[in-house]
Design a protein around this motif. Structure first.
Motif, short mmCIF file in Angstrom:
data_model
loop_
_atom_site.label_atom_id
_atom_site.label_comp_id
_atom_site.label_asym_id
_atom_site.label_seq_id
_atom_site.Cartn_x
_atom_site.Cartn_y
_atom_site.Cartn_z
N VAL A 100 1.35 17.26 2.94
CA VAL A 100 -0.18 17.54 2.92
C VAL A 100 -0.34 18.98 1.98
CG1 VAL A 100 -2.05 19.16 4.37
CG2 VAL A 100 -0.10 17.12 5.30
N GLN A 101 0.22 20.00 1.77
CA GLN A 101 0.71 20.92 0.27
C GLN A 101 -0.10 20.10 -0.59
OE1 GLN A 101 3.54 23.57 2.27
NE2 GLN A 101 2.04 24.30 4.38
N ARG A 102 1.27 19.14 -0.69
CA ARG A 102 0.39 18.79 -1.99
C ARG A 102 -0.28 17.62 -2.86
NH1 ARG A 102 1.70 14.44 -3.08
NH2 ARG A 102 3.26 12.89 -1.55
N GLY A 103 -1.36 17.63 -1.34
CA GLY A 103 -2.95 17.30 -1.13
C GLY A 103 -2.26 15.82 -1.76
N GLY A 104 -1.20 14.94 -0.72
CA GLY A 104 -0.18 14.02 -1.31
C GLY A 104 -1.88 12.59 0.09
N THR A 105 -1.22 12.02 0.27
CA THR A 105 -1.27 10.41 0.74
C THR A 105 -0.53 10.17 1.66
OG1 THR A 105 -2.76 9.54 -0.67
CG2 THR A 105 -3.00 8.40 1.53
N ALA A 117 1.10 21.19 15.77
CA ALA A 117 0.65 21.80 14.69
C ALA A 117 -0.87 22.00 14.66
CB ALA A 117 0.49 21.44 12.98
N GLY A 118 -1.06 20.56 15.53
CA GLY A 118 -2.71 20.17 15.46
C GLY A 118 -4.21 20.57 14.19
N ASP A 119 -4.53 21.96 14.51
CA ASP A 119 -6.08 22.46 13.61
C ASP A 119 -4.43 23.16 12.34
OD1 ASP A 119 -7.39 22.20 15.64
OD2 ASP A 119 -7.78 23.76 16.34
N VAL A 120 -3.73 23.96 12.81
CA VAL A 120 -2.91 24.38 11.65
C VAL A 120 -3.01 22.82 10.19
CG1 VAL A 120 -0.92 24.96 10.42
CG2 VAL A 120 -1.70 26.03 12.22
N MET A 121 -2.45 21.74 10.71
CA MET A 121 -1.94 20.69 9.74
C MET A 121 -3.53 20.08 9.75
SD MET A 121 0.12 16.92 10.00
CE MET A 121 1.21 17.94 10.50
N THR A 122 -5.00 19.74 10.32
CA THR A 122 -5.74 19.15 10.21
C THR A 122 -6.52 20.54 8.57
OG1 THR A 122 -6.89 20.08 12.18
CG2 THR A 122 -5.90 17.97 12.02
N SER A 123 -6.26 21.40 9.36
CA SER A 123 -6.92 22.53 8.27
C SER A 123 -6.69 22.41 7.33
CB SER A 123 -7.59 23.70 8.58
OG SER A 123 -6.01 24.65 8.82
N ALA A 124 -4.89 22.19 6.98
CA ALA A 124 -3.93 22.59 5.95
C ALA A 124 -4.96 20.77 5.00
CB ALA A 124 -2.88 22.15 5.89
N VAL A 125 -4.86 19.37 5.53
CA VAL A 125 -5.86 18.51 5.07
C VAL A 125 -6.47 18.36 4.22
CG1 VAL A 125 -5.66 15.56 5.61
CG2 VAL A 125 -3.89 17.17 6.74
N ALA A 126 -7.67 19.26 5.39
CA ALA A 126 -9.01 19.33 4.64
C ALA A 126 -8.77 20.44 3.60
CB ALA A 126 -9.89 20.03 4.99
N ALA A 185 1.71 31.72 24.53
CA ALA A 185 1.52 32.72 23.46
C ALA A 185 0.55 32.03 22.73
CB ALA A 185 2.43 32.22 22.24
N PRO A 186 0.27 33.35 21.99
CA PRO A 186 -1.16 33.04 21.15
C PRO A 186 -1.75 31.48 20.73
CG PRO A 186 -0.57 35.30 20.67
CD PRO A 186 0.46 34.77 21.10
N ALA A 187 -2.47 31.27 20.29
CA ALA A 187 -3.13 29.73 18.99
C ALA A 187 -2.35 30.16 17.86
CB ALA A 187 -4.25 29.45 18.90
N PRO A 188 -1.57 29.49 17.15
CA PRO A 188 -1.05 29.50 15.92
C PRO A 188 -1.85 29.39 14.10
CG PRO A 188 0.03 27.06 16.97
CD PRO A 188 -1.29 28.17 18.12
N SER A 189 -1.83 30.18 13.96
CA SER A 189 -2.57 29.73 12.42
C SER A 189 -2.01 29.40 11.48
CB SER A 189 -4.03 31.21 11.93
OG SER A 189 -2.51 31.97 12.18
N ALA A 190 0.04 29.58 11.23
CA ALA A 190 0.09 29.52 9.83
C ALA A 190 1.45 27.88 10.70
CB ALA A 190 0.73 30.41 9.68
N LEU A 191 2.06 26.68 9.30
CA LEU A 191 3.48 26.71 10.47
C LEU A 191 4.07 27.62 10.71
CD1 LEU A 191 4.82 23.70 9.78
CD2 LEU A 191 5.26 24.73 7.65
#
Ligand code: NDP
Length: 385
Positions: A112-117, A129-138, A357-363
Motif C-alpha cells: 500500500v505504502q508504495r502506491g501499488g495495485t 487495521a481498518g481505517d489505518v489501511m484505508t487511509s493509507a490507501v488514499a 485499547a484506544p483506536a489505533p492510528s498507525a500500523l
C-alpha cells in the motif's frame, strides 16, 4: 507486454488458484516475488517453475532450506518478517495479498505504502487495521481490488454506480458445513467436520471460520471498510448453494447480483484482469442443473459470530483487531484439538470483554493491539483447556 506480479502466500489455496491462472496465461505475467511462511521446498519449486526473481519465507528458520532448494537457480532467497515487507515493497504491477491472518498485514501495508495495485484476499489484515489501511490507501494512491468472492461480487455490482444510490448491500453466506446441525451436534464438531466445506475448497483457517460463521463476521467488517455505505445498510443472508456471491440493492429497488461457480479463480481472474476480463478454465454456470436458489436469515443463536463481529465494529476502537487476534488464537487451538468448537466464539467474546485499547492510528499500534489481544486470548485459553 507482460505485467509484473508478486504473490504473498504463494503456497496456500489462494496462491495455488492464482498460479493456476498465471500458468494458463504465461505470456501475460512475469512473476517477480513469491512468498510462504515455511513451505520452503514447495516455494522453491514454484519460484523455479515461474522464473521468479525472489522467494521469501516469513519464518527465518526456514531460510537455509529455501537457499538449498534454490541453489544454482539464480533466484534470490530471503527470510524473516522484514524480508516479507521488503519483498512486498518491490515495484510490480500487481500484488496478490494471500497470506492468512494478521501476519499478512505488515507486508500488505508495504505494498500500500508504495502506491501499488493490490488484489486483497487477506481479509484479516483489513479487519485488524481498518481505517489505518484505508487511509493509507488514499494517502499513497494505492488501489485495493477485493478478491474475497463476496467483496469482489459487490465491487462488480457497484461498477460505474454512485455509492450514495445504494440502499443495501447483502453479503451471502453458504452457512458452512454445520449449517443444519443442532446445538448439541455443533458443540461436538471435530476439526475434520469443521473443515469439510460443502462448496469451497480453502485453507484450514478460513474453513473453520466458515463453520463458525466468523468468516462472515470478518467479511462484514471488511465490507464496511471497502464499501462505506453505513452498517445499517450492510446485511447478511444465508444462501447454501453459493451461486450468488453477493448483491447490491439501489434506492430504486433494483438489485444487482453477481453469480458464478464456487471457485476462487473467478474473483481472482476479475482482479488480475481488472478493468478488463480474462478467460478461466471453468464450466459455464448451469442454472437449470442447479435448479433452486434458497435463502435464510442467519441463526445467531447457533452461530453467534456474526453478532459478535457486528458488535465489535459498532464498538470500534481496538475491538475489530482484538476480535481477529482472539479468533486466530481460538481457531489454532481448535485445530490442535485443545478446545471444543463452540469455545472458539466464546474465547473471542471473552477476550473482547477483558481487553480494550484506544483506536489505533498507525500500523505499529495495530500490531501492538494484535499482540496484546493474543496474550489475553492465550491466558483465557489456559482456563478452557
Ligand atoms: P492457506 O492457509 O491455504 O495459505 C496461507 C498462505 O500464507 C501460505 O502460503 C502460507 O505459507 C502463508 N503464511 C501462513 N502464515 C504465514 C506467516 N506467519 N507469515 C508469512 N506467510 C504465512 O490460506 P488461504 O489461501 O485459504 O487464505 C489466504 C487468505 O485469503 C486468508 O486471509 C483467507 O481468509 C483469504 N481467503 C481465502 C479464500 C479461499 O478460498 N482459500 C477465499 C477468500 C479469502 P506456508 O505454506 O509456508 O504455511
Amino acid at each position: 507486454m507482460a505485467r509484473t506480479l508478486s504473490l504473498l502466500g504463494a503456497t496456500g489455496s489462494i496462491g495455488a488458484s492464482t498460479l493456476d491462472l498465471i500458468r494458463r496465461n504465461p505470456s501475460d505475467w512475469q512473476v517477480d516475488t513469491l512468498t510462504a511462511n515455511c513451505s520452503a521446498k514447495e516455494l522453491a519449486m514454484l519460484a523455479r517453475e515461474f522464473g521468479a526473481k525472489t522467494a521469501v519465507v516469513g519464518d527465518e528458520a526456514c531460510l537455509s532450506e529455501l537457499r538449498d532448494a534454490l541453489a544454482g537457480s539464480g533466484i534470490e532467497a530471503a527470510g524473516g518478517a522484514q524480508a516479507l515487507c521488503d519483498a512486498a515493497a518491490r515495484p510490480v504491477d500487481m500484488t496478490v495479498a494471500a497470506i492468512v491472518g494478521c501476519a499478512g498485514l505488515a507486508p500488505t501495508m508495504s505494498a500500500v505504502q508504495r502506491g501499488g495495485t493490490i488484489a486483497l484476499a487477506n481479509k484479516e489484515a483489513l479487519v485488524s487495521a481498518g481505517d489505518v489501511m484505508t487511509s493509507a490507501v488514499a494517502r499513497h494512491g494505492a488501489t485495493l481490488l477485493p478478491t474475497d468472492s463476496e467483496h469482489n461480487a459487490i465491487f462488480q455490482c457497484l461498477a460505474g454506480s454512485n455509492i450514495e444510490d445504494v440502499a443495501r448491500i447483502t453479503l451471502t453466506a453458504s452457512g458452512g458445513p454445520l449449517r443444519t446441525w443442532s446445538k448439541e451436534q455443533i458443540e461436538a464438531a471435530t476439526p475434520a467436520q469443521a473443515v469439510a466445506h460443502p462448496n469451497w475448497s480453502m485453507g484450514a483457517k478460513i474453513s473453520v471460520d466458515s463453520a463458525t460463521m466468523m468468516n462472515k463476521g470478518l467479511e462484514y467488517i471488511e465490507a464496511h471498510h471497502l464499501f462505506p455505505v453505513g452498517l445499517d445498510r450492510l446485511k447478511i443472508v444465508v444462501h447454501p448453494q453459493s451461486v450468488i456471491h453477493s448483491m447490491v440493492e439501489y434506492r430504486d429497488r433494483s438489485t444487482l447480483a453477481q453469480l458464478g461457480p464456487s471457485d476462487m479463480r473467478v474473483p481472482i481472474a476479475s482482479c488480475l484482469a481488472w478493468p478488463a476480463r480474462m478467460e478461466t478454465p471453468l464450466e459455464p454456470l448451469d442454472l437449470a442443473k442447479i435448479g433452486e436458489l434458497t435463502f435464510f436469515a442467519p441463526d445467531e443463536d447457533r452461530f453467534p459470530a456474526t453478532r459478535i463481529a457486528r458488535e465489535a465494529i459498532e464498538a470500534g476502537g481496538a475491538a475489530p483487531a482484538t476480535l481477529n487476534a482472539a479468533n486466530e488464537v481460538a481457531v489454532e487451538a481448535f485445530l490442535a484439538g485443545h478446545i471444543g468448537f463452540t469455545r472458539i466464539t466464546a474465547l473471542v467474546e471473552d477476550t473482547l470483554q477483558r481487553y480494550n485499547a484506544p483506536a489505533p492510528s498507525a500500523l505499529e499500534e495495530v500490531l501492538a493491539i494484535d499482540g496484546e489481544a493474543r496474550q489475553y486470548a492465550r491466558e483465557a485459553l489456559a482456563c478452557y483447556a
